[in-house]
Design a protein around this motif. Sequence first.
Motif, PDB file in Angstrom:
ATOM      1  N   SER A 179       0.840  -1.192   0.000  1.00 29.93           N
ATOM      2  CA  SER A 179       0.000   0.000   0.000  1.00 29.93           C
ATOM      3  C   SER A 179       0.881   1.250   0.000  1.00 29.93           C
ATOM      4  O   SER A 179       2.085   1.185   0.280  1.00 29.93           O
ATOM      5  CB  SER A 179      -0.899   0.006   1.239  1.00 29.93           C
ATOM      6  N   GLN A 180       0.250   2.374  -0.275  1.00 31.70           N
ATOM      7  CA  GLN A 180       0.960   3.648  -0.206  1.00 31.70           C
ATOM      8  C   GLN A 180       1.477   3.887   1.207  1.00 31.70           C
ATOM      9  O   GLN A 180       2.586   4.374   1.390  1.00 31.70           O
ATOM     10  CB  GLN A 180       0.036   4.792  -0.648  1.00 31.70           C
ATOM     11  N   GLN A 181       0.684   3.521   2.213  1.00 35.34           N
ATOM     12  CA  GLN A 181       1.120   3.708   3.605  1.00 35.34           C
ATOM     13  C   GLN A 181       2.341   2.850   3.915  1.00 35.34           C
ATOM     14  O   GLN A 181       3.260   3.309   4.590  1.00 35.34           O
ATOM     15  CB  GLN A 181      -0.003   3.398   4.597  1.00 35.34           C
ATOM     16  N   GLN A 182       2.374   1.624   3.431  1.00 39.60           N
ATOM     17  CA  GLN A 182       3.544   0.775   3.665  1.00 39.60           C
ATOM     18  C   GLN A 182       4.783   1.381   3.010  1.00 39.60           C
ATOM     19  O   GLN A 182       5.871   1.343   3.590  1.00 39.60           O
ATOM     20  CB  GLN A 182       3.294  -0.641   3.130  1.00 39.60           C
ATOM     21  N   ALA A 183       4.614   1.956   1.830  1.00 34.70           N
ATOM     22  CA  ALA A 183       5.748   2.619   1.165  1.00 34.70           C
ATOM     23  C   ALA A 183       6.217   3.817   1.983  1.00 34.70           C
ATOM     24  O   ALA A 183       7.425   4.046   2.128  1.00 34.70           O
ATOM     25  CB  ALA A 183       5.361   3.052  -0.242  1.00 34.70           C
ATOM     26  N   ARG A 184       5.290   4.576   2.551  1.00 35.25           N
ATOM     27  CA  ARG A 184       5.675   5.709   3.416  1.00 35.25           C
ATOM     28  C   ARG A 184       6.353   5.218   4.685  1.00 35.25           C
ATOM     29  O   ARG A 184       7.300   5.838   5.171  1.00 35.25           O
ATOM     30  CB  ARG A 184       4.455   6.562   3.751  1.00 35.25           C
ATOM     31  N   ASP A 185       5.890   4.087   5.239  1.00 35.08           N
ATOM     32  CA  ASP A 185       6.534   3.521   6.427  1.00 35.08           C
ATOM     33  C   ASP A 185       7.973   3.120   6.124  1.00 35.08           C
ATOM     34  O   ASP A 185       8.893   3.403   6.903  1.00 35.08           O
ATOM     35  CB  ASP A 185       5.752   2.307   6.930  1.00 35.08           C
ATOM     36  N   ILE A 186       8.180   2.457   4.984  1.00 37.53           N
ATOM     37  CA  ILE A 186       9.539   2.061   4.592  1.00 37.53           C
ATOM     38  C   ILE A 186      10.395   3.299   4.372  1.00 37.53           C
ATOM     39  O   ILE A 186      11.559   3.355   4.807  1.00 37.53           O
ATOM     40  CB  ILE A 186       9.512   1.155   3.350  1.00 37.53           C
ATOM     41  N   ALA A 187       9.837   4.327   3.720  1.00 36.66           N
ATOM     42  CA  ALA A 187      10.582   5.566   3.523  1.00 36.66           C
ATOM     43  C   ALA A 187      10.974   6.178   4.857  1.00 36.66           C
ATOM     44  O   ALA A 187      12.101   6.650   5.028  1.00 36.66           O
ATOM     45  CB  ALA A 187       9.755   6.558   2.699  1.00 36.66           C
ATOM     46  N   ALA A 188      10.061   6.147   5.834  1.00 34.89           N
ATOM     47  CA  ALA A 188      10.388   6.684   7.165  1.00 34.89           C
ATOM     48  C   ALA A 188      11.583   5.947   7.758  1.00 34.89           C
ATOM     49  O   ALA A 188      12.506   6.571   8.290  1.00 34.89           O
ATOM     50  CB  ALA A 188       9.165   6.590   8.092  1.00 34.89           C
ATOM     51  N   TYR A 189      11.584   4.606   7.655  1.00 37.14           N
ATOM     52  CA  TYR A 189      12.728   3.849   8.174  1.00 37.14           C
ATOM     53  C   TYR A 189      14.007   4.260   7.432  1.00 37.14           C
ATOM     54  O   TYR A 189      15.040   4.524   8.052  1.00 37.14           O
ATOM     55  CB  TYR A 189      12.514   2.341   8.045  1.00 37.14           C
ATOM     56  N   LEU A 190      13.938   4.318   6.121  1.00 38.67           N
ATOM     57  CA  LEU A 190      15.136   4.636   5.331  1.00 38.67           C
ATOM     58  C   LEU A 190      15.653   6.040   5.626  1.00 38.67           C
ATOM     59  O   LEU A 190      16.865   6.277   5.580  1.00 38.67           O
ATOM     60  CB  LEU A 190      14.863   4.445   3.845  1.00 38.67           C
ATOM     61  N   TYR A 191      14.764   6.971   5.964  1.00 36.97           N
ATOM     62  CA  TYR A 191      15.212   8.315   6.291  1.00 36.97           C
ATOM     63  C   TYR A 191      15.902   8.409   7.647  1.00 36.97           C
ATOM     64  O   TYR A 191      16.461   9.441   7.995  1.00 36.97           O
ATOM     65  CB  TYR A 191      14.080   9.332   6.181  1.00 36.97           C
ATOM     66  N   THR A 192      15.897   7.329   8.408  1.00 42.10           N
ATOM     67  CA  THR A 192      16.706   7.309   9.637  1.00 42.10           C
ATOM     68  C   THR A 192      18.148   6.932   9.331  1.00 42.10           C
ATOM     69  O   THR A 192      19.011   7.048  10.196  1.00 42.10           O
ATOM     70  CB  THR A 192      16.145   6.327  10.689  1.00 42.10           C
TER      71      THR A 192
END
Length: 136
Positions: A120-133
Motif C-alpha cells: 500500500s501507499q502507507q507501507q511505502a511511506r513507512d519504509i521511507a520513514a525507516y530509510l530516512y533514519t
Amino acid sequence: MPANLRFVALLLGLGVIGALLSGVVQHRETTAQAKRAAEAMAHGRVAAGRAAIVRLGCGACHVIPGIAVATGQVGPTLDGVAGRAMIGGRLANDPANLAIWIRSPQHVSPGTGMPAQPMSQQQARDIAAYLYTLKP
C-alpha cells in the motif's frame, strides 16, 4: 596504594562511568529525534517500515543497516540513503519520490533491476520513514 591516590582513582573511575552513561543517553535521544523527524517527513512509522522491509525481503538484494537479515549484494547498500541527492538515478530524494520508487520502481525506470513490490501507499511511506533514519 595511598588513600589519597585511591580517592583520585575512584573519582576518575566515576567520571569515566558518568561520561559513558551520558553518551548512551545522548545517543538514545539523538536516535529518538531522528525517528520523529523521519516519521514526520515521510508521514510513516519507522517501526512499521522496518517490519515491512523484513517481510518483503528487501534485504535479499540490499544491505540495510539495523536489519540483521539485510545482507544482499544485488542492489546498492541503503546505508546513508537519507543523504543521497537522487533515488534510482532519476528522482530527487524527497519522501514522496522515495515512496513512489519503493512501491513502483519499474514505473519510474523501466527495466531497472528493482522489482515492483505489492504494498500500500502507507507501507511505502513507512519504509521511507525507516530509510530516512539512515543518515550518512
